[in-house]
Design a protein around this motif. Structure first.
Motif, PDB file in Angstrom:
ATOM      1  N   VAL B   6       0.875  -1.176   0.000  1.00  0.00           N
ATOM      2  CA  VAL B   6       0.000   0.000   0.000  1.00  0.00           C
ATOM      3  C   VAL B   6       0.908   1.221   0.000  1.00  0.00           C
ATOM      4  O   VAL B   6       1.673   1.443   0.944  1.00  0.00           O
ATOM      5  N   TRP B   7       0.809   2.007  -1.065  1.00  0.00           N
ATOM      6  CA  TRP B   7       1.680   3.164  -1.237  1.00  0.00           C
ATOM      7  C   TRP B   7       0.950   4.457  -0.922  1.00  0.00           C
ATOM      8  O   TRP B   7      -0.226   4.619  -1.245  1.00  0.00           O
ATOM      9  N   SER B   8       1.680   5.374  -0.334  1.00  0.00           N
ATOM     10  CA  SER B   8       1.228   6.754  -0.243  1.00  0.00           C
ATOM     11  C   SER B   8       1.690   7.455  -1.509  1.00  0.00           C
ATOM     12  O   SER B   8       2.855   7.346  -1.905  1.00  0.00           O
ATOM     13  N   VAL B   9       0.763   8.171  -2.156  1.00  0.00           N
ATOM     14  CA  VAL B   9       1.067   8.783  -3.449  1.00  0.00           C
ATOM     15  C   VAL B   9       0.848  10.296  -3.358  1.00  0.00           C
ATOM     16  O   VAL B   9      -0.105  10.764  -2.737  1.00  0.00           O
ATOM     17  N   ASP B  10       1.726  11.048  -3.980  1.00  0.00           N
ATOM     18  CA  ASP B  10       1.593  12.511  -4.044  1.00  0.00           C
ATOM     19  C   ASP B  10       0.750  12.872  -5.258  1.00  0.00           C
ATOM     20  O   ASP B  10       1.203  12.696  -6.402  1.00  0.00           O
ATOM     21  N   PRO B  11      -0.467  13.386  -5.075  1.00  0.00           N
ATOM     22  CA  PRO B  11      -1.319  13.672  -6.234  1.00  0.00           C
ATOM     23  C   PRO B  11      -0.782  14.839  -7.072  1.00  0.00           C
ATOM     24  O   PRO B  11      -1.194  15.006  -8.212  1.00  0.00           O
ATOM     25  N   ARG B  12       0.093  15.624  -6.495  1.00  0.00           N
ATOM     26  CA  ARG B  12       0.635  16.765  -7.260  1.00  0.00           C
ATOM     27  C   ARG B  12       1.636  16.300  -8.309  1.00  0.00           C
ATOM     28  O   ARG B  12       1.956  17.037  -9.238  1.00  0.00           O
ATOM     29  N   VAL B  20       3.307   2.365   2.895  1.00  0.00           N
ATOM     30  CA  VAL B  20       2.740   2.572   4.225  1.00  0.00           C
ATOM     31  C   VAL B  20       2.463   1.252   4.923  1.00  0.00           C
ATOM     32  O   VAL B  20       2.651   1.108   6.130  1.00  0.00           O
ATOM     33  N   ALA B  21       2.000   0.292   4.169  1.00  0.00           N
ATOM     34  CA  ALA B  21       1.520  -0.955   4.773  1.00  0.00           C
ATOM     35  C   ALA B  21       1.401  -1.984   3.666  1.00  0.00           C
ATOM     36  O   ALA B  21       1.837  -1.751   2.537  1.00  0.00           O
ATOM     37  N   VAL B  22       0.847  -3.135   4.012  1.00  0.00           N
ATOM     38  CA  VAL B  22       0.437  -4.077   2.967  1.00  0.00           C
ATOM     39  C   VAL B  22      -1.067  -4.274   3.112  1.00  0.00           C
ATOM     40  O   VAL B  22      -1.639  -4.021   4.178  1.00  0.00           O
ATOM     41  N   GLU B  23      -1.692  -4.713   2.051  1.00  0.00           N
ATOM     42  CA  GLU B  23      -3.137  -4.948   2.114  1.00  0.00           C
ATOM     43  C   GLU B  23      -3.429  -6.073   3.104  1.00  0.00           C
ATOM     44  O   GLU B  23      -2.681  -7.054   3.175  1.00  0.00           O
ATOM     45  N   ALA B  24      -4.509  -5.915   3.826  1.00  0.00           N
ATOM     46  CA  ALA B  24      -4.828  -6.884   4.875  1.00  0.00           C
ATOM     47  C   ALA B  24      -5.303  -8.200   4.266  1.00  0.00           C
ATOM     48  O   ALA B  24      -6.065  -8.212   3.294  1.00  0.00           O
ATOM     49  N   THR B  25      -4.853  -9.297   4.840  1.00  0.00           N
ATOM     50  CA  THR B  25      -5.345 -10.612   4.431  1.00  0.00           C
ATOM     51  C   THR B  25      -6.665 -10.892   5.142  1.00  0.00           C
ATOM     52  O   THR B  25      -7.053 -10.190   6.081  1.00  0.00           O
ATOM     53  N   ALA B  26      -7.335 -11.938   4.690  1.00  0.00           N
ATOM     54  CA  ALA B  26      -8.582 -12.341   5.342  1.00  0.00           C
ATOM     55  C   ALA B  26      -8.336 -12.611   6.826  1.00  0.00           C
ATOM     56  O   ALA B  26      -9.155 -12.272   7.686  1.00  0.00           O
ATOM     57  N   HIS B  27      -7.196 -13.189   7.124  1.00  0.00           N
ATOM     58  CA  HIS B  27      -6.869 -13.474   8.522  1.00  0.00           C
ATOM     59  C   HIS B  27      -6.729 -12.182   9.322  1.00  0.00           C
ATOM     60  O   HIS B  27      -7.190 -12.082  10.465  1.00  0.00           O
ATOM     61  N   GLU B  28      -6.106 -11.182   8.710  1.00  0.00           N
ATOM     62  CA  GLU B  28      -5.928  -9.905   9.417  1.00  0.00           C
ATOM     63  C   GLU B  28      -7.262  -9.170   9.595  1.00  0.00           C
ATOM     64  O   GLU B  28      -7.478  -8.501  10.606  1.00  0.00           O
ATOM     65  N   VAL B  29      -8.133  -9.294   8.606  1.00  0.00           N
ATOM     66  CA  VAL B  29      -9.476  -8.723   8.775  1.00  0.00           C
ATOM     67  C   VAL B  29     -10.151  -9.370   9.974  1.00  0.00           C
ATOM     68  O   VAL B  29     -10.723  -8.694  10.845  1.00  0.00           O
ATOM     69  N   HIS B 168      -9.068   4.750   3.018  1.00  0.00           N
ATOM     70  CA  HIS B 168      -9.133   5.050   1.591  1.00  0.00           C
ATOM     71  C   HIS B 168      -7.713   5.054   1.015  1.00  0.00           C
ATOM     72  O   HIS B 168      -6.800   5.602   1.631  1.00  0.00           O
ATOM     73  N   PRO B 169      -7.533   4.446  -0.171  1.00  0.00           N
ATOM     74  CA  PRO B 169      -6.183   4.364  -0.739  1.00  0.00           C
ATOM     75  C   PRO B 169      -5.572   5.725  -1.071  1.00  0.00           C
ATOM     76  O   PRO B 169      -4.373   5.796  -1.338  1.00  0.00           O
ATOM     77  N   ASP B 170      -6.377   6.794  -1.054  1.00  0.00           N
ATOM     78  CA  ASP B 170      -5.794   8.109  -1.348  1.00  0.00           C
ATOM     79  C   ASP B 170      -5.056   8.700  -0.151  1.00  0.00           C
ATOM     80  O   ASP B 170      -4.328   9.693  -0.326  1.00  0.00           O
ATOM     81  N   HIS B 171      -5.240   8.181   1.040  1.00  0.00           N
ATOM     82  CA  HIS B 171      -4.495   8.751   2.186  1.00  0.00           C
ATOM     83  C   HIS B 171      -4.203   7.684   3.246  1.00  0.00           C
ATOM     84  O   HIS B 171      -4.617   7.826   4.403  1.00  0.00           O
ATOM     85  N   PRO B 172      -3.439   6.647   2.830  1.00  0.00           N
ATOM     86  CA  PRO B 172      -3.137   5.562   3.776  1.00  0.00           C
ATOM     87  C   PRO B 172      -2.203   5.987   4.907  1.00  0.00           C
ATOM     88  O   PRO B 172      -2.384   5.534   6.045  1.00  0.00           O
ATOM     89  N   ALA B 173      -1.244   6.845   4.616  1.00  0.00           N
ATOM     90  CA  ALA B 173      -0.293   7.239   5.664  1.00  0.00           C
ATOM     91  C   ALA B 173      -1.006   8.071   6.725  1.00  0.00           C
ATOM     92  O   ALA B 173      -0.837   7.859   7.931  1.00  0.00           O
TER      93      ALA B 173
END
Lengths: 510, 510
Positions: B6-12, B20-29, B168-173
């Motif tokens: 999971v990346w933090s992206v600069d929209p500019r 920032v992280a990795v996507e959660a697995t079913a186990h982590e959910v 939301h993937p637009d502001h994970p950090a």
């Protein structure tokens, strides 16, 4: 859809009495919904609405003899019960008329501008408006109280929503009679008859919930039928609220101390509750956790005596009778299940009440064959699970689906606060919408504090179908921002010309 | 599921800032939901809950500089707007703390036994209890107010429900930072950190709404994503309430008299509202009914000037920018559509605002290609439909789907009660959850009288995501029958030890 005939059937003989109607076509469903839609404005005035509800009660009372006779002919519920049910139904119309007059259900909230808030608050005034046309699906087991003139209809009309009822096939003739009475009441207040539509036929019911002008639905019936309609409501291009009451086991916990103190009385009380109306109540106690051991044995003995003494009775229709007999046989055939009083076929058209016992431990195994005992069996059957320890009883409770009610029988000392009383109440609360202490769940009072609903499958929503707050089902809030007094509806004006209870700049005004 | 980064992206710039992280697995959910479930009891005490909410506000304020900087880096919304949004978010936590303290949301209703009722009323006491774990789906466009610390989270915690947020993937950090602050606030009151779970990843969001221990969900986002999750919530073995805010056109009606009186000011006001935050508001006015003729022309001229003067801006992410540019092109290419200010690609990473005009008559034809103009286009675009008659304007309004807001601009005389003002208000009310007079819909105050919701697709339920009554989303009623005082929760005791507003034997007590 073909114009299939709709017959009134005598459940005491299984014979057709008369053809009442034909099943509604898609075109007729559309006509009924459009007529209801057109009637909305006639319900806009709260004074007119309240008067209409009171007239409905008066006219239903005036037609009492005819209605009770018609209801008995189709349901075999007997004149005493039906007279009571009709009285309750009329009481309910009048209770909702009072609620309409008071206007607290409008939930008026007014905020004057406040520049100190973050962000600043503009002039905001909120209240609730009717959703629109409501579809009501009538129940078999309450031909008045949960059918054409029942709680969903009364609360929807009180909210300002016209209603289209899908009649239950167990009482089509009565449904027509009642609809005619309600339309007469409407006419007295210049409300068009379309305010109360009536449709017959399974397919018509499906068409109804899909109709674009239907804004919400209320349903009382089976898990299978209710879930199918719930799914249809959710799958619409524009989904609508679907308030369905689908099924409930209504667990009862009897503590060791309660059984020791008054096991015989509890056994007799349970027998009365589970056989009432031939077990055809959505709040029938269907699973009873009773202690193993001597005190529990006395309770079971008392239950045995009382149930054995209870007459066989006629169920609402023959399909129900077949299902009951099959459901009992399947449950009684499970290992370690005993039948102190075997329920089942009575005479050709009746069923006799009974109950099963099983060690509670059998119900603690997820996915086991005994899970069938945790499913509702409609009719005069209950399952008594004998627990060896409090932990075993708790383990069974933790596995239950949602319920309309959950009951605990406590000893006098436990009820006074000693022992686990409060703990058990806290354990039952997540399971049900109504939690009873030292009572029986059959009997659902019409009262402001009533809640007839509960976690799924007891209901598909968090709202109630009985009691004053049922009106909330059929409303949605709307807020006006910056609207001048001259344009505001009177409900939202500062000087409160209608004298409504409200929240005014944060202060509760009553 | 693979552990996708999971990346933090600069929209500019469109460039990745950091992983920032990795996507959660079913186990982590499952772990997050179970941790939230275990935290329920820590929220049971209202005093603790209120204190937690206030501490959350304090700590968020304390971390203001860091949070605003983090939010700006991922959203490009700018420090001024983000500072304001954070202040609003803190105000909201404190407002809910006050609501928790007051306790009116418990909706306590008490009925003593009444033998004169039909049927007789037993002792019944009703209030509302928390539903359980709430799933919150964060929005792109409000990294504070509709995300991790937003209205759904604040109202759910206030109701006593732990929360698991799908970031939301637009502001994970930023989401991680805020979650850490909220968990610090929880720790100060001995509430386990599981009370606020945070997950990343699309699949994790789907797993979340399906988890058996999730009891309700709140969502703010697109029609497509929201409807998919709504459908998943409805299709569960045990369906759950899904409160989704999906999309809204937010129509504005400008009367002939208003345009004649102050067309220039209206044009300038409209420009400000539709370009605010680069048009990334769910309440952005997306369809404007303006009169044909000279007064309307002056309005359009003023709008043209103001929009032309508005700088291009950065959208929240590049997918949104692509969608905006494509959506504008598709709409601008329709017959009879003109583009006084062509919106579209600004610089490499920005978009420029603009608006289209179309004869209103084109929008009155069901199924016509111009129906595209009745769909929301996220970003700085609005459509001005020029009507030749009031009937034409009404015909367009009658075709609109549900909206969060509907606005009318009236002349001074119309606002004072002359002319069609009240009639237009009545016409707009069925279309929206908030109806504005002589204002602009952007800006949603946090207030008891607020309603941020509306007919589908504005919301999938009748409730609000902003304002005091948002707490109702996360509660269900339960009634106790015949429970002795010694076992009742203090909220339901006769002597009202907690001083709660309630309905006591029919009387409203405040």
């Amino acid at each position: 859809m073909a114009a299939a005939p709709v017959w009134s059937v005598d459940p005491r003989t299984g014979k057709q009495r008369e053809q009442v109607a034909v099943e509604a076509t898609a075109h007729e469903v559309d006509e009924a919904v459009r007529a209801a839609y057109e009637a909305r404005s006639a319900l806009a005035d709260r004074t007119v609405r309240a008067a209409f509800l009171r007239t409905a009660a008066d006219l239903l009372e005036g037609a009492k003899d005819q209605l009770v006779e018609a209801a008995d002919a189709e349901t075999a519920l007997g004149p005493v019960r039906l007279t009571g049910e009709l009285a309750r139904t009329c009481y309910q119309f009048r209770a909702f008329a009072d609620i309409v007059d008071e206007g607290a259900f409008l939930d008026v909230v007014i905020n004057h501008p406040d520049d100190t808030a973050t962000p600043p608050i503009p002039d905001l005034r909120r209240y609730k408006v009717p959703l629109g046309v409501v579809a009501v699906y009538a129940a078999s087991n309450f031909p008045f109280a949960f059918s054409v003139p029942g709680g969903d209809t009364a609360s929807a009309l009180a909210a300002g929503c016209p209603v289209v009822v899908k009649a239950h096939p167990d009482h089509p003739a009565l449904s027509e009679l009642v609809a005619a009475v309600l339309r007469r009441a409407a006419a007295r207040h210049d409300i068009p008859g379309g305010v109360l539509g009536l449709l017959h036929g399974f397919e018509a019911g499906v068409e109804l919930v899909r109709h674009p002008l239907v804004a919400a639905a209320g349903f009382t019936g089976s898990v299978r039928g209710g879930r199918a309609l719930f799914d249809a409501a959710a799958a619409r291009p524009v989904p609508i609220p679907f308030h369905g009451e689908l099924g409930s086991l209504n667990p009862v916990v009897i503590t060791e101390a309660a059984a020791a103190e008054r096991g015989e009385a509890i056994g007799a009380g349970l027998a009365g509750s589970m056989t009432l109306g031939v077990g055809q109540f959505c709040v029938k106690p269907g699973l009873v956790l009773a202690p193993a051991g001597a005190a529990g044995d006395r309770l079971v003995k008392s239950l045995t005596d009382a149930v054995s003494d209870t007459d066989a009775g006629v169920l609402l229709d023959h399909r129900m009778r077949d299902n009951f007999i099959a459901g009992v046989a399947e449950r009684a055939g499970l290992p370690d299940v005993e039948s102190p009083v075997t329920p089942g076929a009575g005479g050709e058209h009746t069923v006799s009440p009974g109950f099963l016992t099983v060690p509670a431990q059998k119900l603690t195994v997820p996915g086991g064959e005994h899970d069938l005992l945790l499913e509702e069996c409609f009719g005069p059957l209950t399952v008594v699970a004998r627990y060896a320890s409090e932990a075993e009883a708790s383990a069974v409770l933790s596995r239950l689906p949602g319920n309309l009610t959950a009951t605990v029988q406590l000893s006098t000392e436990e009820a006074a606060g000693s022992g686990r009383g409060a703990e058990i109440l806290a354990e039952l609360t997540p399971l049900a919408g109504r939690v009873l202490v030292n009572g029986w769940p059959t009997g659902v009072a019409v009262a402001p504090a009533q809640h007839h609903g509960g976690p799924y499958p007891a209901t598909t929503s968090t709202s109630t179908s009985v009691g004053g707050t049922a009106i909330e089902r059929w409303l949605r809030p709307v807020a006006y921002q910056g609207a001048p007094e001259a344009l505001l509806p009177p409900e939202l004006r500062d000087d409160n010309p209608l004298g409504l209870p409200r929240r005014f700049n944060g202060r509760l005004e009553r």
